[in-house]
Design an enzyme around this catalytic site. Structure first.
Site, PDB file in Angstrom:
ATOM      1  N   ARG A  34      -4.579  57.630  37.537  1.00  0.00           N
ATOM      2  CA  ARG A  34      -3.725  56.712  38.314  1.00  0.00           C
ATOM      3  C   ARG A  34      -2.265  56.765  37.911  1.00  0.00           C
ATOM      4  NH1 ARG A  34      -8.259  56.179  41.388  1.00  0.00           N
ATOM      5  NH2 ARG A  34      -9.951  55.712  39.980  1.00  0.00           N
ATOM      6  N   THR A  82      -9.081  57.017  33.268  1.00  0.00           N
ATOM      7  CA  THR A  82      -8.339  57.380  34.481  1.00  0.00           C
ATOM      8  C   THR A  82      -7.105  56.509  34.676  1.00  0.00           C
ATOM      9  OG1 THR A  82      -9.577  55.776  35.804  1.00  0.00           O
ATOM     10  CG2 THR A  82     -10.464  58.000  35.706  1.00  0.00           C
ATOM     11  N   SER A 134     -13.263  53.944  31.414  1.00  0.00           N
ATOM     12  CA  SER A 134     -14.164  54.085  32.558  1.00  0.00           C
ATOM     13  C   SER A 134     -15.516  54.600  32.083  1.00  0.00           C
ATOM     14  CB  SER A 134     -13.602  55.108  33.551  1.00  0.00           C
ATOM     15  OG  SER A 134     -12.292  54.816  33.930  1.00  0.00           O
ATOM     16  N   GLY A 135     -16.501  54.534  32.982  1.00  0.00           N
ATOM     17  CA  GLY A 135     -17.792  55.169  32.706  1.00  0.00           C
ATOM     18  C   GLY A 135     -18.952  54.203  32.813  1.00  0.00           C
ATOM     19  N   TRP A 138     -10.978  49.857  34.206  1.00  0.00           N
ATOM     20  CA  TRP A 138     -10.413  51.134  34.659  1.00  0.00           C
ATOM     21  C   TRP A 138      -9.220  51.033  35.591  1.00  0.00           C
ATOM     22  CZ3 TRP A 138     -11.175  52.521  39.908  1.00  0.00           C
ATOM     23  CH2 TRP A 138     -12.150  51.812  40.610  1.00  0.00           C
ATOM     24  N   ASN A 166     -18.301  46.470  36.750  1.00  0.00           N
ATOM     25  CA  ASN A 166     -19.683  46.025  36.913  1.00  0.00           C
ATOM     26  C   ASN A 166     -20.447  46.022  35.597  1.00  0.00           C
ATOM     27  OD1 ASN A 166     -19.473  49.113  37.631  1.00  0.00           O
ATOM     28  ND2 ASN A 166     -21.473  48.796  36.714  1.00  0.00           N
ATOM     29  N   ASP A 201     -22.504  47.061  41.952  1.00  0.00           N
ATOM     30  CA  ASP A 201     -21.379  47.906  41.530  1.00  0.00           C
ATOM     31  C   ASP A 201     -20.039  47.388  42.026  1.00  0.00           C
ATOM     32  OD1 ASP A 201     -20.142  50.085  40.253  1.00  0.00           O
ATOM     33  OD2 ASP A 201     -20.258  51.351  42.027  1.00  0.00           O
ATOM     34  N   ASP A 237     -17.145  46.170  40.997  1.00  0.00           N
ATOM     35  CA  ASP A 237     -16.098  45.965  40.002  1.00  0.00           C
ATOM     36  C   ASP A 237     -15.061  44.956  40.500  1.00  0.00           C
ATOM     37  OD1 ASP A 237     -16.872  48.268  38.270  1.00  0.00           O
ATOM     38  OD2 ASP A 237     -16.233  49.477  39.965  1.00  0.00           O
ATOM     39  N   ARG A 288     -13.650  43.635  45.303  1.00  0.00           N
ATOM     40  CA  ARG A 288     -14.515  44.643  45.909  1.00  0.00           C
ATOM     41  C   ARG A 288     -15.743  44.033  46.594  1.00  0.00           C
ATOM     42  NH1 ARG A 288     -15.715  50.160  42.528  1.00  0.00           N
ATOM     43  NH2 ARG A 288     -17.760  50.675  43.351  1.00  0.00           N
TER      44      ARG A 288
END
Lengths: 275, 564
Positions: B155, B199, B214-215, B267, B285, B328, B330, B355
């Site tokens: 980003r 990211t 992230s991940g 993230w 999440n 999921d 987030d 989201r």
């Protein structure tokens, strides 16, 4: 998990690249709309994994659970040590020396082969955990058959309005064998993601009054383009013509807003019953 | 040239001052004040122009000002509003907008928002950083470091004085010299072997470089940390899941390892209020992603907006948009900060279009909930509880036979930048209708995702929301598919974004009408940004792997539209 590259790329933000490649090679990609073939769906299991599974069950399962997800002892699927292990180089030492401080006895007699098999099994379990982020193409149809086929048939012929466009002996004949169960369910709900899916038609009226009808190639706020009856491409600036778009999937979209979970399962049970 | 330069400084300072005194909200009543400021600035101009930038690094004071000649952080400023006070390019001359230059990277999609500092743009793709001349589009330097790990996107950068901060697919933070791209230091944020990657664009707050990770294909613990800008040493680390026994841990099962494997990645770049000295961050999440059994409870502080002290990393307050998420969703979307009237009182607000398809407004001083409203159709929530949290329908949880839910795991919106325009008082979000069937595919104890959803139909629309109610004021359709285009608004009464057909758009932020469009042959997968140099306003738009710079032709730009 999406056929369009953008969505695929986005969803894959959490996927290690190697795993993506792996899943493509294993043919587990759930949205690839190829004819179903059970033989292709099941990757050949490494015999070491199966030997390791048995060995693990006998020697380790009592504390770590037969699937290694933990019981009295810790979950080894998410173990950092397993993540760093290469062919048993770290796992072997723990097995042979034990962790006396945590109550794990040493298994000093374990052979190199047995350690390698257990390591192969644990790595396979970690891989299965990663792969759980995808729906296997071999996902069994039985899991989807929780609805009532008769109720689905009633919905098909009545409230759902499906029979206005579809027929079990016409376009739906043989549809069950064409797709994986999950793919079939997705296409039942909305068949428009594929390039071969039905296209919108446009009726363009020019200022002169002339009308051109054809299959839409592109439509946005500014431009509409189509292939006319003779097969030639034509494009128009939308502020200069009148455009009427007809989308054959409009009824599917309207239905998505109305369907209950029971409708979905009943309709699928009916569709799956068509031979 | 000199007079043009001082004119620029005047315009920018005027805009800054107007913003500081809150003029945009009361523009019509402030004409006298504007005239006075103009007079004052004209008198001061010779002194101001003598203070033009000499050093090439980032003056830390620039981080506290509205972004005009500098865009020093991911969102342009700390507020996350993505509103620029620049107005050279405006609603009356937008039809004259033309290309200034093009910079293709030929490597990967550009998902970063460039920084612009002292005439240089700094932007990224995974493994790559470029410094590019912001006026002429020529490369200054290019840094590349190949790495293992997830290359889904990057980003952008953070900047502190002469140093840039870059996160990598193998979860490292790298400090580069902005002058030439040489590495100053390189530290590992988290172990990539466990499934972590990075990211996000780091956020610099004074001498803190804030980094998230992230991940979620593995069940690892999310965290946010602060690094020393000079050494990379950890100053503090805040874990998304509290330690066992600490407040919040009661929202996880006892006697289980769920808490310490609960996910909650950090993230996206957060926002910051310098007056309150609070850092606002969204968390991702919980894990396992689609299976809630085994992690009964609200699962704090996953899918949450948290306010942290940037000096200590201590939690000050939290709000959870999706308690016990199993889709999921987030809550990492930008927590946008603005001061505005709410129920007759001036309030310090924080707004997020999340989201999960709900819009939330909070009092950012204390986390008090003010508004919860869906910004687009959704089928997963049956209502809103007394704390302003959507109530999930149990039957919307993923099941072995599949459950039809709107939105999909991609969400009603996602990481693309929203915007708040103080001139219209509207909050803008690119949103999607996406239906999806969620399958829980694993049996027994779930690890990782434990299932997945299969997307069906998607359609995108830009929504302008009244922040006081969350109600949709206007709607602009963007076409089939799910947009990930971000939004920029400007004082020129313009909103920049893109549709799903490869058209860049400039819309009227008050009503949503298209004022300008251009087919650029690809999709906007990041967010537009803008800056003014030498009296010329540039609009930068990454389109897939190409950076486009637009500006007005000289004859249009020179007669400034300040009399508007």
């Amino acid at each position: 998990m999406h056929s369009d590259a953008k969505a695929l790329h986005r969803q894959a933000r959490k996927w290690p690249t190697f795993l993506l490649a792996l899943i493509f090679f294993l043919g587990l990609w759930n949205s690839t709309a190829q004819p179903r073939s059970q033989a292709q769906d099941m990757p050949a299991k490494d015999p070491a994994v199966e030997r390791g599974r048995q060995q693990f069950g006998q020697s380790c399962g009592f504390c770590h659970g037969p699937d290694a997800t933990g019981a009295r002892g810790p979950d080894l699927v998410r173990s950092p040590l397993v993540a760093h292990d290469v062919k048993g180089n770290l796992i072997g030492e723990v097995i042979r020396r034990g962790r006396p401080d945590k109550g794990m006895p040493p298994l000093a007699s374990m052979t190199d082969e047995q350690v390698a098999d257990i390591a192969a099994f644990l790595h396979e379990r970690a891989k299965e955990s990663l792969e759980s982020a995808g729906i296997p193409r071999a996902y069994p149809v039985e899991k989807l058959l929780t609805g009532n086929a008769d109720a689905g048939k009633t919905f098909f012929n009545g409230a759902g309005g499906c029979k206005n466009c579809h027929s079990p002996t016409g376009d739906l004949a043989g549809v069950v064998g064409k797709y994986s169960p999950v793919e079939l369910e997705a296409r039942m709900l909305y068949p428009g993601r594929r390039k071969e899916g039905p296209r919108s038609t446009a009726l363009v009226t020019l200022r002169s009054g002339e009308q051109i009808k054809g299959q839409v190639v592109h439509a946005d706020d500014f431009v509409v383009s189509l292939r006319d009856a003779s097969g030639w491409y034509r494009s128009f600036s939308r502020d200069r013509v009148k455009v009427e778009l007809q989308d054959p999937l409009a009824a599917h979209r309207e239905l998505l807003d109305k369907l209950t979970q029971a409708d979905v399962h009943n309709l699928f049970a009916y569709l799956a019953s068509l031979k | 040239m000199l007079s043009q330069f001082s004119e620029t400084i005047k315009t920018e300072l005027l805009n800054s001052l107007l913003r500081i005194v809150g003029v945009p909200f009361a523009l019509r009543n402030a004409r006298a004040a504007i005239l006075l400021l103009f007079l004052a600035l004209t008198v001061c101009a010779p002194f101001l122009s003598a203070q033009g930038p000499t050093a090439q690094g980032l003056d830390p004071a620039a981080l506290l000002k509205p972004a005009t000649n500098t865009w020093p952080t991911y969102n342009g400023d700390y507020s996350g509003r993505r509103f620029s006070p620049l107005d050279q390019i405006n609603a009356t001359n937008i039809s004259s907008l033309t290309l200034a230059w093009i910079f293709p990277v030929h490597i990967a999609e550009i998902k970063s928002t460039p920084l612009e500092v002292n005439g240089v743009l700094y932007f990224t793709t995974p493994d790559n950083v470029w410094a590019v001349d912001a006026r002429f589009g020529r490369e200054v330097w290019h840094y590349q470091r190949k790495s293992e790990g997830d290359h889904i996107g990057n980003r952008g950068l953070g900047m502190y004085k002469n140093w840039l901060y870059f996160t990598t697919p193998d979860a490292h933070m790298i400090c580069l010299d902005a002058k030439d791209g040489t590495v100053r230091w390189n530290v590992e944020l988290a172990d990539p072997k466990l499934g972590y990657f990075a990211t996000m664009a780091p956020l610099v707050v004074r001498n803190h470089v804030i980094a998230g990770v992230s991940g979620d294909v593995t069940d690892v613990r999310g965290f946010l940390e602060s690094l020393d800008p000079d050494t990379g040493a950890i100053q503090w680390r805040w874990y998304t899941e509290p330690d066992p026994g600490q407040p919040g841990s009661e929202t996880w099962p006892k006697d289980s390892d769920a808490l310490l494997h609960g996910g909650g990645m950090t993230w996206m770049t957060g926002t910051y209020d310098p007056e309150l000295n609070l850092l606002y961050w969204g968390t991702g999440n919980p894990n396992p992603v689609l299976v809630g059994e085994g992690r009964e409870g609200d699962n704090l502080y996953t899918c949450s907006i948290v306010a942290l002290n940037p000096d200590t990393g201590k939690l000050v307050w939290y709000f959870q948009p999706s308690p016990h998420d199993v889709h999921d969703w987030d809550a990492v979307e930008t927590p946008v900060l603005f001061d505005a009237q709410f129920q007759g009182k001036p309030r310090k607000l924080l707004a997020q279009a999340s989201r999960n398809s709900f819009f939330f407004v909070l009092d950012r001083t204390n986390g008090q909930h003010l508004v919860t409203a869906p910004f687009i159709d959704q089928t997963w929530a049956s209502g809103v509880d007394s704390r302003g949290r959507p109530i999930a329908k149990p039957e919307a949880a993923p099941s072995p036979d599949g459950v039809l839910v709107e939105p999909s795991s991609d969400g009603g919106t996602n990481w693309m930048a929203p915007s708040f325009d103080p001139q219209t008082g509207l909050f803008y979000v690119n949103s999607r209708r996406i239906f999806s069937v969620f399958y829980r595919t694993t049996e027994g104890k779930a690890e990782g995702w434990g299932g997945r959803d299969r997307n069906l139909w998607a359609n995108s629309t830009l929504r302008a929301l009244d922040y006081k109610t969350g109600k949709v004021v206007w709607n602009h359709e963007l076409g089939r598919g799910s947009t990930i285009a971000g939004i920029l608004t400007t004082a020129g009464h313009l909103l920049f974004t893109a549709d799903n057909s490869g058209n860049l758009l400039a819309l009227d932020p008050a009503a949503g009408k298209t004022l300008w469009h251009l087919n650029v042959g690809g999709e906007l997968v990041a967010s537009p940004m803008t800056y003014q140099l030498d009296g010329r306003q540039y609009l930068i738009v990454p389109v897939q792997d190409i950076l486009y710079a637009f500006a007005l032709p000289d004859h249009v730009a020179t007669p400034r539209p300040s009399s508007r």
